[in-house]
Design a protein around this motif. Structure first.
Motif, PDB file in Angstrom:
ATOM      1  N   ILE A 135      79.679  81.781  41.589  1.00 19.23           N
ATOM      2  CA  ILE A 135      80.492  80.901  42.432  1.00 19.23           C
ATOM      3  C   ILE A 135      81.441  81.776  43.244  1.00 19.23           C
ATOM      4  O   ILE A 135      82.319  82.444  42.690  1.00 19.23           O
ATOM      5  CB  ILE A 135      81.275  79.893  41.584  1.00 19.23           C
ATOM      6  CG1 ILE A 135      80.309  79.031  40.769  1.00 19.23           C
ATOM      7  CG2 ILE A 135      82.154  79.017  42.474  1.00 19.23           C
ATOM      8  CD1 ILE A 135      80.981  78.212  39.692  1.00 19.23           C
ATOM      9  N   VAL A 136      81.279  81.784  44.544  1.00 15.35           N
ATOM     10  CA  VAL A 136      82.058  82.648  45.420  1.00 15.35           C
ATOM     11  C   VAL A 136      83.123  81.812  46.134  1.00 15.35           C
ATOM     12  O   VAL A 136      82.806  80.789  46.747  1.00 15.35           O
ATOM     13  CB  VAL A 136      81.161  83.348  46.459  1.00 15.35           C
ATOM     14  CG1 VAL A 136      81.995  84.246  47.377  1.00 15.35           C
ATOM     15  CG2 VAL A 136      80.070  84.158  45.759  1.00 15.35           C
ATOM     16  N   PHE A 137      84.380  82.241  46.036  1.00 15.90           N
ATOM     17  CA  PHE A 137      85.449  81.596  46.798  1.00 15.90           C
ATOM     18  C   PHE A 137      86.258  82.666  47.523  1.00 15.90           C
ATOM     19  O   PHE A 137      86.132  83.865  47.260  1.00 15.90           O
ATOM     20  CB  PHE A 137      86.335  80.708  45.916  1.00 15.90           C
ATOM     21  CG  PHE A 137      87.080  81.416  44.819  1.00 15.90           C
ATOM     22  CD1 PHE A 137      88.332  81.965  45.047  1.00 15.90           C
ATOM     23  CD2 PHE A 137      86.546  81.506  43.539  1.00 15.90           C
ATOM     24  CE1 PHE A 137      89.042  82.598  44.050  1.00 15.90           C
ATOM     25  CE2 PHE A 137      87.240  82.147  42.515  1.00 15.90           C
ATOM     26  CZ  PHE A 137      88.489  82.696  42.774  1.00 15.90           C
ATOM     27  N   GLY A 138      87.082  82.235  48.463  1.00 17.69           N
ATOM     28  CA  GLY A 138      87.904  83.160  49.234  1.00 17.69           C
ATOM     29  C   GLY A 138      89.311  83.263  48.680  1.00 17.69           C
ATOM     30  O   GLY A 138      89.772  82.383  47.944  1.00 17.69           O
ATOM     31  N   ALA A 139      89.986  84.345  49.017  1.00 18.48           N
ATOM     32  CA  ALA A 139      91.379  84.530  48.601  1.00 18.48           C
ATOM     33  C   ALA A 139      92.086  85.389  49.632  1.00 18.48           C
ATOM     34  O   ALA A 139      91.516  86.355  50.150  1.00 18.48           O
ATOM     35  CB  ALA A 139      91.458  85.188  47.226  1.00 18.48           C
ATOM     36  N   ASN A 156      97.191  89.428  39.959  1.00 14.16           N
ATOM     37  CA  ASN A 156      97.223  88.136  39.257  1.00 14.16           C
ATOM     38  C   ASN A 156      95.889  87.408  39.382  1.00 14.16           C
ATOM     39  O   ASN A 156      95.387  86.842  38.408  1.00 14.16           O
ATOM     40  CB  ASN A 156      98.349  87.272  39.814  1.00 14.16           C
ATOM     41  CG  ASN A 156      99.682  87.547  39.156  1.00 14.16           C
ATOM     42  OD1 ASN A 156      99.978  87.016  38.089  1.00 14.16           O
ATOM     43  ND2 ASN A 156     100.491  88.384  39.776  1.00 14.16           N
ATOM     44  N   TYR A 157      95.326  87.398  40.595  1.00 12.75           N
ATOM     45  CA  TYR A 157      94.008  86.783  40.767  1.00 12.75           C
ATOM     46  C   TYR A 157      92.996  87.428  39.827  1.00 12.75           C
ATOM     47  O   TYR A 157      92.201  86.754  39.165  1.00 12.75           O
ATOM     48  CB  TYR A 157      93.507  86.960  42.207  1.00 12.75           C
ATOM     49  CG  TYR A 157      94.310  86.305  43.303  1.00 12.75           C
ATOM     50  CD1 TYR A 157      95.179  85.257  43.058  1.00 12.75           C
ATOM     51  CD2 TYR A 157      94.181  86.752  44.618  1.00 12.75           C
ATOM     52  CE1 TYR A 157      95.898  84.669  44.081  1.00 12.75           C
ATOM     53  CE2 TYR A 157      94.892  86.169  45.656  1.00 12.75           C
ATOM     54  CZ  TYR A 157      95.760  85.134  45.396  1.00 12.75           C
ATOM     55  OH  TYR A 157      96.463  84.563  46.415  1.00 12.75           O
ATOM     56  N   GLU A 158      93.006  88.761  39.820  1.00 13.19           N
ATOM     57  CA  GLU A 158      92.006  89.492  39.037  1.00 13.19           C
ATOM     58  C   GLU A 158      92.123  89.188  37.552  1.00 13.19           C
ATOM     59  O   GLU A 158      91.119  88.991  36.863  1.00 13.19           O
ATOM     60  CB  GLU A 158      92.163  90.990  39.280  1.00 13.19           C
ATOM     61  CG  GLU A 158      91.124  91.837  38.558  1.00 13.19           C
ATOM     62  CD  GLU A 158      91.265  93.299  38.884  1.00 13.19           C
ATOM     63  OE1 GLU A 158      90.352  93.847  39.531  1.00 13.19           O
ATOM     64  OE2 GLU A 158      92.292  93.906  38.498  1.00 13.19           O
ATOM     65  N   LEU A 159      93.352  89.160  37.050  1.00 17.05           N
ATOM     66  CA  LEU A 159      93.553  88.861  35.631  1.00 17.05           C
ATOM     67  C   LEU A 159      92.969  87.500  35.277  1.00 17.05           C
ATOM     68  O   LEU A 159      92.237  87.360  34.282  1.00 17.05           O
ATOM     69  CB  LEU A 159      95.044  88.917  35.300  1.00 17.05           C
ATOM     70  CG  LEU A 159      95.419  88.558  33.854  1.00 17.05           C
ATOM     71  CD1 LEU A 159      94.782  89.519  32.872  1.00 17.05           C
ATOM     72  CD2 LEU A 159      96.945  88.545  33.686  1.00 17.05           C
ATOM     73  N   ALA A 451      95.127  80.693  40.708  1.00 13.77           N
ATOM     74  CA  ALA A 451      93.735  81.072  40.451  1.00 13.77           C
ATOM     75  C   ALA A 451      93.124  80.181  39.380  1.00 13.77           C
ATOM     76  O   ALA A 451      91.958  79.756  39.494  1.00 13.77           O
ATOM     77  CB  ALA A 451      93.663  82.539  40.037  1.00 13.77           C
ATOM     78  N   TYR A 452      93.879  79.880  38.333  1.00 16.60           N
ATOM     79  CA  TYR A 452      93.357  79.004  37.283  1.00 16.60           C
ATOM     80  C   TYR A 452      93.124  77.581  37.797  1.00 16.60           C
ATOM     81  O   TYR A 452      92.081  76.966  37.509  1.00 16.60           O
ATOM     82  CB  TYR A 452      94.305  78.983  36.086  1.00 16.60           C
ATOM     83  CG  TYR A 452      93.863  79.923  34.991  1.00 16.60           C
ATOM     84  CD1 TYR A 452      92.842  79.574  34.107  1.00 16.60           C
ATOM     85  CD2 TYR A 452      94.440  81.166  34.854  1.00 16.60           C
ATOM     86  CE1 TYR A 452      92.427  80.432  33.117  1.00 16.60           C
ATOM     87  CE2 TYR A 452      94.027  82.049  33.865  1.00 16.60           C
ATOM     88  CZ  TYR A 452      93.014  81.680  32.997  1.00 16.60           C
ATOM     89  OH  TYR A 452      92.594  82.547  32.019  1.00 16.60           O
ATOM     90  N   TYR A 453      94.086  77.051  38.526  1.00 16.95           N
ATOM     91  CA  TYR A 453      93.902  75.687  39.041  1.00 16.95           C
ATOM     92  C   TYR A 453      92.668  75.611  39.944  1.00 16.95           C
ATOM     93  O   TYR A 453      91.922  74.632  39.908  1.00 16.95           O
ATOM     94  CB  TYR A 453      95.153  75.223  39.789  1.00 16.95           C
ATOM     95  CG  TYR A 453      96.202  74.620  38.873  1.00 16.95           C
ATOM     96  CD1 TYR A 453      96.095  73.311  38.426  1.00 16.95           C
ATOM     97  CD2 TYR A 453      97.291  75.366  38.446  1.00 16.95           C
ATOM     98  CE1 TYR A 453      97.040  72.757  37.585  1.00 16.95           C
ATOM     99  CE2 TYR A 453      98.252  74.825  37.601  1.00 16.95           C
ATOM    100  CZ  TYR A 453      98.116  73.522  37.175  1.00 16.95           C
ATOM    101  OH  TYR A 453      99.051  72.973  36.321  1.00 16.95           O
TER     102      TYR A 453
END
Length: 562
Positions: A135-139, A156-159, A451-453
């Motif tokens: 699943i690919v999303f942008g950031a 934070n995203y990576e964690l 990122a979690y949400y």
């Protein structure tokens, strides 16, 4: 309770620089050293560098053309005559390990050299990219071209992504395989090329959702030009100005931080306390007026706060307008370094010199440090030096931590969770993984929660034939007020199983910032302000909290007798 980071230039990795240009190419390896000066240098490195070019001292593979790449990451058609690939791993192997997806028989690069050079969640040896249906999303984040991974939002995203992927990601892949999350990270700071990065994410990769760490005007442009027309879900880890809060968005735009109108009220009791403190220091009577300078930078979020203060703030027993008529308020408007690379502060400096304020309401951004330095440097030692009441944008700014005025500086920011247990557990993990980065990690949990949400919202979207922003928005709504309680970073597999069990399953997902107090009509998280201060060169988060009932501040600031 801890305040939130705003992504600005201070997120630059220590010792790194800006200026690498590599348009139209995909980076072969991480941008960490000079590899070449000519194409011949690349060719001399051996077969694995065949076909690469030297661009900005790095050997890069020219970007592939054609093809499309939707957010669900499906592989190419098996057995297609003349196809470049059948599976994603065909592209990974053929492209020297560079992250590509196989779509309709063509290898499509995940990176866009200068604007989107980083991919998270690939796993060891690109194992997650080799799965049939990632699943690919942008950031968006701050992306330094020399050290693209080293910024607070990105770490934070990576964690968060690694934690979810290590527990299997989502179900529903081809042949019963699991579906890991992969994020393509694009630069959102220092005049980003949004046309290029959004074209890559939305048009080429067809991502269903974006973690949009963009300042207000950039976020508005990105959402209105690409997000809304293409049915892409945007989750901003940052604040919402009034225009963003009231934007017709079809439920596709959500914000992790509260709006300016919920933050601004804390300035009223803070100004009242400042006036009392100044009067005590100068032994002024109630009839002696104090002088307040209102320095505001031209940014919509800050302008909203200033508008609130003009309507509601009082000192000397009068409104700001009345004090202005009496000559006891001076409003000084400046450009923000968020929008203008080198703001001109000369006129503002002259006004402060002439006015000599007792209190400075600095509803401004990083450019204010230079203005304050210039003003204080010109004050005689015997001159009273003002109290500075500053904005959320200045929390964590090293130009304030070590300055002599730190003991007279207080700021308003977003209050953290009342119960700090989850935040402290998260911070321990973040520091354990990235403490050697040299970056200030405290108070950045809004990026982790975001990122979690987003990932759980995708889990709550089900497994439609083609995932779009609308399904993600519906999944987001399932995280706000359900009967089951879950926390980010905890019981991850159970939380995902719950969301995948039935289309109607819902939960209340608590983040490190606290419960999901989102206004589901606007997508803006409700929250309270708090006050930060500086003690011993360290920012003290949530030194005072704001009670919306009494409209007073509770707690002890770092200024003695305040």
């Amino acid at each position: 309770m801890s305040p939130r980071w705003f992504s600005r230039g201070r997120l630059l990795a220590p010792g790194s620089t800006i200026g690498l240009v590599a348009l139209g190419c995909s980076l072969l390896y991480e941008l960490d050293s000079a590899q070449c000066s000519t194409n011949a240098d690349c060719e001399s490195k051996g077969p694995s560098f065949a076909g690469t070019e030297c661009v900005a001292s790095l050997c890069v593979t020219p970007a592939a053309t054609g093809g499309s790449s939707g957010g669900s990451g499906g592989s190419g058609e098996a057995g297609s005559r003349g196809a470049e690939c059948v599976e994603h791993m065909d592209c990974v192997n053929a492209r020297h390990g560079n992250p590509h997806l196989c779509r309709e028989g063509s290898c499509v690069p995940l990176t866009l050299a200068r604007e989107c050079p980083l991919v998270l969640g690939l796993g060891k040896d690109n194992e997650n990219l080799k799965r049939p249906d990632p699943i690919v999303f942008g950031a968006y984040s701050y992306v330094d071209p020399i050290a693209p991974r080293l910024s607070v939002p990105t770490l934070n995203y990576e964690l968060a992504i690694n934690e979810v992927n290590e527990r299997g990601g989502l179900s529903g892949g081809t042949g019963g395989t699991r579906r890991p999350f992969i994020a393509v990270v694009c630069n959102g700071r220092d005049s980003p090329d949004l046309d290029a990065s959004l074209g890559h994410l939305v048009d080429e990769l067809q991502v269903p959702a974006i973690l949009a760490s963009l300042h207000g005007l950039d976020l508005l442009e990105a959402f209105e030009t690409k997000g809304l027309p293409n049915n892409v879900f945007f989750l901003s880890p940052l604040e919402a100005d009034n225009k963003l809060r009231n934007l017709p968005d079809n439920g596709l735009l959500w914000h992790m931080l509260t709006s300016s109108t919920e933050l601004a009220p804390a300035y009223l009791p803070l100004l009242e306390r400042s006036e009392r403190w100044v009067r005590a220091q100068l032994e002024l009577s109630e009839d002696d007026p104090i002088r307040v300078a209102l320095v505001d930078a031209r940014v919509p979020f800050l302008t909203d706060i200033v508008d609130y203060l003009v309507k509601n703030a009082r000192f000397n027993g009068k409104s700001l307008t009345q004090n202005g008529n009496d000559g006891n308020l001076r409003r000084v408007t400046i450009d923000s370094n968020i929008l203008v690379s080198t703001p001109d502060i000369a006129e503002a400096f002259g006004q402060l010199q002439e006015f000599k304020p007792h209190v400075v309401l600095a509803i401004a951004s990083g450019e204010f440090a230079q203005l304050r330095d210039s003003y204080e440097a010109g004050l005689p030692p015997s001159e009273f030096k003002p109290v500075y009441l500053v904005s959320p944008y200045l929390f964590g700014d090293p130009a304030f931590a070590g300055h002599p005025s730190a003991s007279r500086t207080l700021g308003v920011n977003f209050a953290g969770a009342e119960d700090r247990t989850l935040y402290e557990a998260y911070l321990l993990k973040l520091q354990s993984n990235y403490g050697s980065s040299g970056l200030l990690l405290e108070g950045s949990e809004n990026f982790y929660d975001a990122a979690y949400y987003l990932m759980y919202a995708i889990a709550g979207a089900g497994n439609p034939p083609r995932l779009t922003g609308r399904e993600v928005a519906l999944g987001m709504a399932r995280l706000v007020d359900g009967p089951l309680q879950f926390e980010v970073g905890q019981r991850i597999a159970d939380a995902i199983d719950t969301l995948e069990s039935t289309a109607s399953a819902a939960m209340t997902l608590h983040g490190t910032m606290g419960p999901p107090t989102f206004n589901t009509s606007t997508g803006v998280r409700r929250g309270l302000p708090s006050v930060y201060c500086i003690e011993g060169g360290t920012f003290v988060q949530d030194a005072m909290t704001y009670d919306p009932v009494s409209q007073e501040l509770e707690g002890e600031p770092c200024i003695e007798g305040f």
